[in-house]
Write a protein that holds these residues in place. Structure first.
Motif, PDB file in Angstrom:
ATOM      1  N   ALA A 279       5.772   2.584 -10.437  1.00  0.00           N
ATOM      2  CA  ALA A 279       6.963   2.421  -9.581  1.00  0.00           C
ATOM      3  C   ALA A 279       6.849   3.213  -8.289  1.00  0.00           C
ATOM      4  O   ALA A 279       7.527   2.911  -7.316  1.00  0.00           O
ATOM      5  CB  ALA A 279       8.217   2.869 -10.326  1.00  0.00           C
ATOM      6  N   CYS A 280       6.022   4.261  -8.295  1.00  0.00           N
ATOM      7  CA  CYS A 280       6.089   5.221  -7.191  1.00  0.00           C
ATOM      8  C   CYS A 280       4.769   5.369  -6.445  1.00  0.00           C
ATOM      9  O   CYS A 280       3.725   5.601  -7.070  1.00  0.00           O
ATOM     10  CB  CYS A 280       6.459   6.598  -7.731  1.00  0.00           C
ATOM     11  SG  CYS A 280       7.858   6.561  -8.833  1.00  0.00           S
TER      12      CYS A 280
ATOM     13  N   GLY B 202       6.342  -1.992  -6.582  1.00  0.00           N
ATOM     14  CA  GLY B 202       6.431  -0.541  -6.408  1.00  0.00           C
ATOM     15  C   GLY B 202       7.255  -0.167  -5.193  1.00  0.00           C
ATOM     16  O   GLY B 202       7.502  -0.988  -4.313  1.00  0.00           O
TER      17      GLY B 202
ATOM     18  N   GLN C  78      10.016  -8.764  -3.858  1.00  0.00           N
ATOM     19  CA  GLN C  78       9.046  -8.395  -4.878  1.00  0.00           C
ATOM     20  C   GLN C  78       8.991  -9.456  -5.961  1.00  0.00           C
ATOM     21  O   GLN C  78       9.835  -9.503  -6.839  1.00  0.00           O
ATOM     22  CB  GLN C  78       9.402  -7.042  -5.465  1.00  0.00           C
ATOM     23  CG  GLN C  78       9.471  -5.980  -4.394  1.00  0.00           C
ATOM     24  CD  GLN C  78       9.754  -4.619  -4.968  1.00  0.00           C
ATOM     25  OE1 GLN C  78      10.482  -4.488  -5.942  1.00  0.00           O
ATOM     26  NE2 GLN C  78       9.184  -3.605  -4.369  1.00  0.00           N
TER      27      GLN C  78
ATOM     28  N   ARG D 180      13.929  -6.704  -3.461  1.00  0.00           N
ATOM     29  CA  ARG D 180      13.327  -6.300  -2.208  1.00  0.00           C
ATOM     30  C   ARG D 180      12.704  -4.925  -2.397  1.00  0.00           C
ATOM     31  O   ARG D 180      13.078  -4.194  -3.296  1.00  0.00           O
ATOM     32  CB  ARG D 180      14.401  -6.245  -1.136  1.00  0.00           C
ATOM     33  CG  ARG D 180      13.893  -6.797   0.165  1.00  0.00           C
ATOM     34  CD  ARG D 180      14.912  -6.714   1.256  1.00  0.00           C
ATOM     35  NE  ARG D 180      16.169  -7.284   0.881  1.00  0.00           N
ATOM     36  CZ  ARG D 180      17.363  -6.753   1.224  1.00  0.00           C
ATOM     37  NH1 ARG D 180      17.468  -5.699   1.883  1.00  0.00           N
ATOM     38  NH2 ARG D 180      18.467  -7.311   0.876  1.00  0.00           N
TER      39      ARG D 180
ATOM     40  N   SER E 213      17.746   0.210 -13.319  1.00  0.00           N
ATOM     41  CA  SER E 213      17.662  -1.008 -14.123  1.00  0.00           C
ATOM     42  C   SER E 213      17.402  -0.703 -15.593  1.00  0.00           C
ATOM     43  O   SER E 213      17.942  -1.367 -16.476  1.00  0.00           O
ATOM     44  CB  SER E 213      16.528  -1.908 -13.621  1.00  0.00           C
ATOM     45  OG  SER E 213      16.655  -2.108 -12.249  1.00  0.00           O
TER      46      SER E 213
ATOM     47  N   CYS F 143      18.376   1.297  -6.627  1.00  0.00           N
ATOM     48  CA  CYS F 143      18.593   2.229  -7.717  1.00  0.00           C
ATOM     49  C   CYS F 143      20.001   2.121  -8.269  1.00  0.00           C
ATOM     50  O   CYS F 143      20.392   2.887  -9.120  1.00  0.00           O
ATOM     51  CB  CYS F 143      18.339   3.680  -7.324  1.00  0.00           C
ATOM     52  SG  CYS F 143      16.735   3.883  -6.604  1.00  0.00           S
TER      53      CYS F 143
END
Ligand code: ADP
Length: 589
Positions: A100-101, A128, A170, A175, A437, A584
């Motif tokens: 994710a990062c 990501g 994505q 987005r 999520s 988020c």
């Protein structure tokens, strides 16, 4: 790697309607026509089996891949542990990007800036989020050597990144999101602080100003400080620290942006300083990373560890928590191997430090179930105890993996190697993610946040609305309020305003325990963040929620207190000050 067939007797996931909706919209694989082609069971097995298959290459692994796949599967369908969204979406698929990062460097040349832009696009496409420091770019107005022209400065380039992000959905699901960081001593800092003055500008960015201890001391002492040209370190101006700080506070009050990060504090905890300096974090701020580094996260749902004893008293089962932490670390370490990274530089960096970020979610729900108010000393003490356990056990698990598979390649040169601690398999093991999520999928409160409300309508993609009533609240009301009419009054009140505030007839005990984000003071928000940060390698995602009538002074006090409490960064959100947030939240931004 051979695919592990799904056993016939797999348990079926029990998902609440909100979780179903989110899975169908964003996670389950679709065919070319956009029709869903896997069930939640298929999805969880796809993830569990492809991650567990990585064990095959480790001779000393104590696990049979099939048995481990089943164990991982059960953890996920029971909502006990979930890996970050890209792992759920992409594990076992040709795309295969599971982290994710990301943090990308933005060096000061047109070629390199546009390389970073391209790399960011590839990362967004794979699910990501990206963080950048724009501090290395020459300031607006500086000369461009090769053309004799005038440079347009970091903000003009950030605008291009923002637009590019807008265009890349994505995998058609969400987005991308970015973190933009500028050092407080960059000559363009004032423009940066004001970047979000116009509504909608930089809508795909969270912004943070990188502060230092020195700057905070200058604010407190009423001193001025120098601005430097990043290219040659020449002094390019001077500003009053307190005035810059006031402007920061004013903008954060108006829109929530920019937040602040304490860069020197982050670098003090950099486990691999020989690999480079940390200059940025991922979009939500919980994961500081080196340039070209990526990290995958995973979260344990604490609310699933609350058990009722024979005496009827609810407690947290820490023994089971310890076992799950070990499994989660194995899972996340396998994710590193299973992931296909969008750039060779990133693959190299990730495999050198092997950072993982295990954290928790469902904390507020766990406190509800335990009957402990979020803003109490008891909650802070338990938070520390729990996170210390996650920290200690995840390190122990990482040490065990190092014995089985070898330490992370940069171990010898790391702070651990130099002091003889470890060896570990992973340079970091803990991070507290927002779980925007994941918490919907697991049906729990997000991260370590207090519940935003006891019931609320959640907007998901395409304007669809989902109504949620906190399940722990409903349960406790049904257990403790025996009078039917009273029960209805309480639930109606909560359905209407989302909290117990001013609820007639609400029992004292309910009022004491069922606190929401708006009932909790800013100081208590921060104290919880600091409690978890104390035992977290990376950082803690936490928003200090404030009522609409909060003043700039309130925000100034929070920023100063954040500095005093030793957290790595802070984000404030004043109710109603922003119409849409970057990400988020559950709204699929
Ligand atoms: P999730 O619950 O989907 O796993 P989190 O809310 O915990 O995600 O966010 C964790 C990290 O995932 C963020 O800090 C960011 O790096 C990345 N992320 C979350 N949402 C997005 C998004 N829409 N686009 C890109 N990256 C995202």
């Amino acid at each position: 790697m051979t695919a592990i067939p799904a056993p016939a007797d797999l348990k079926q996931p029990t998902l609440n309607p909100n979780a179903e909706t989110v899975l169908v919209k964003r996670y389950l694989r679709k065919d070319e026509e956009g029709l869903v082609k896997e069930s939640p069971t298929d999805m969880f097995w796809r993830v569990a089996s492809s991650i567990a298959a990585e064990e095959e290459k480790y001779e000393k692994s104590p696990w049979e891949p099939e048995e481990l796949a089943r164990t991982f599967y059960d953890l996920m369908i029971e909502g006990v542990f979930l890996p970050n969204s890209p792992t759920l979406m992409n594990a076992g698929t040709p795309l295969g990007q599971l982290a994710a990062c990301f943090v990308l460097p933005v060096p000061d040349s047109i070629e390199e800036i546009f390389d970073a832009l391209k790399h960011a696009a590839l990362i967004h496409k794979s699910g990501g989020g990206t963080g950048f420091s724009f501090s290395r770019l020459r300031p607006a107005g500086a000369r461009v050597g090769t053309t004799g022209g005038i440079a347009s400065g970091p903000l003009s380039f950030m605008r291009i990144f923002n637009t590019a992000t807008e265009q890349i959905k994505q995998g058609g699901v969400r987005r991308g999101a970015n973190m933009g960081i500028l050092r407080v001593d960059h000559p363009d800092i004032i423009e940066f602080i004001r970047a979000k003055e116009t509504e909608g500008e930089f809508n795909n960015f969270n912004l943070s100003v990188a502060l230092t201890q020195e700057f905070m001391e200058q604010v407190e002492a009423g001193e001025s400080y120098d601005l430097f040209d990043p290219r040659d370190g020449r002094i390019r101006g001077r500003l009053e620290a307190a005035q810059v700080f006031d402007l920061l506070v004013n903008k954060a009050w108006a829109s929530g942006d920019p937040g602040i990060i304490f860069l020197d504090r982050i670098n003090r905890d950099n486990p691999t300083p020989t690999q480079g300096e940390i200059e940025a974090t991922n979009p939500c701020g919980e994961q500081p990373l080196l340039p070209y580094e990526a990290c995958n996260l995973g979260s344990i749902n604490l609310s699933r560890f609350v058990e009722i004893g024979d005496d009827g008293v609810r407690t947290l089962n820490t023994k089971r928590l310890g076992e799950i932490i070990h499994l989660a670390v194995r899972f996340l370490d396998d994710v590193i191997d299973a992931s296909i990274y969008p750039l060779d530089e990133i693959a190299d960096m990730v495999r050198t430090n092997r950072k993982i970020g295990l954290g928790v979610m469902g904390w507020a729900d766990a406190l509800y179930a335990l009957g402990i108010p979020y803003d109490s000393d008891e909650a802070l003490a338990l938070g520390k105890e729990v996170m210390k356990m996650v920290q200690d056990e995840s390190r122990a698990a990482s040490a065990a993996l190092a014995k089985e598979r070898g330490p992370f390649p940069a171990y010898e040169e790391s702070v651990f190697g130099r002091t003889g601690e470890g060896p570990y398999r992973n340079a970091t093991t803990t991070t507290i993610a927002p779980t925007g999520s994941l918490s919907i999928i697991a049906g729990c409160s997000s991260g370590i946040e207090p519940c935003f409300a006891l019931s609320f309508t959640r907007n998901v993609l395409d304007g669809e609305k989902l109504v949620e009533v906190n399940p722990v609240f409903e349960l406790v009301v049904s257990e403790t309020v025996t009078d039917e009419a009273e029960k209805i009054t309480i639930l109606d009140h909560v359905r209407r305003i989302g909290r117990l505030h001013n609820c007639p007839n609400a029992p004292e005990e309910l009022l004491r325990v069922f606190r929401t984000a708006m009932d909790v003071s800013a100081k208590s928000h921060l104290a919880m963040q600091a409690a978890f940060q104390k035992y977290t390698d990376n950082a803690v995602s936490k928003t200090v929620n404030l009522p609409n009538e909060a003043t700039e002074d309130d925000i100034r006090e929070i920023y100063l207190e954040a500095y005093r409490q030793g957290v790595k960064g802070v984000t404030v959100y004043r109710d109603g000050s922003k119409t849409g947030q970057v990400l988020c939240t559950g709204d699929g931004a």
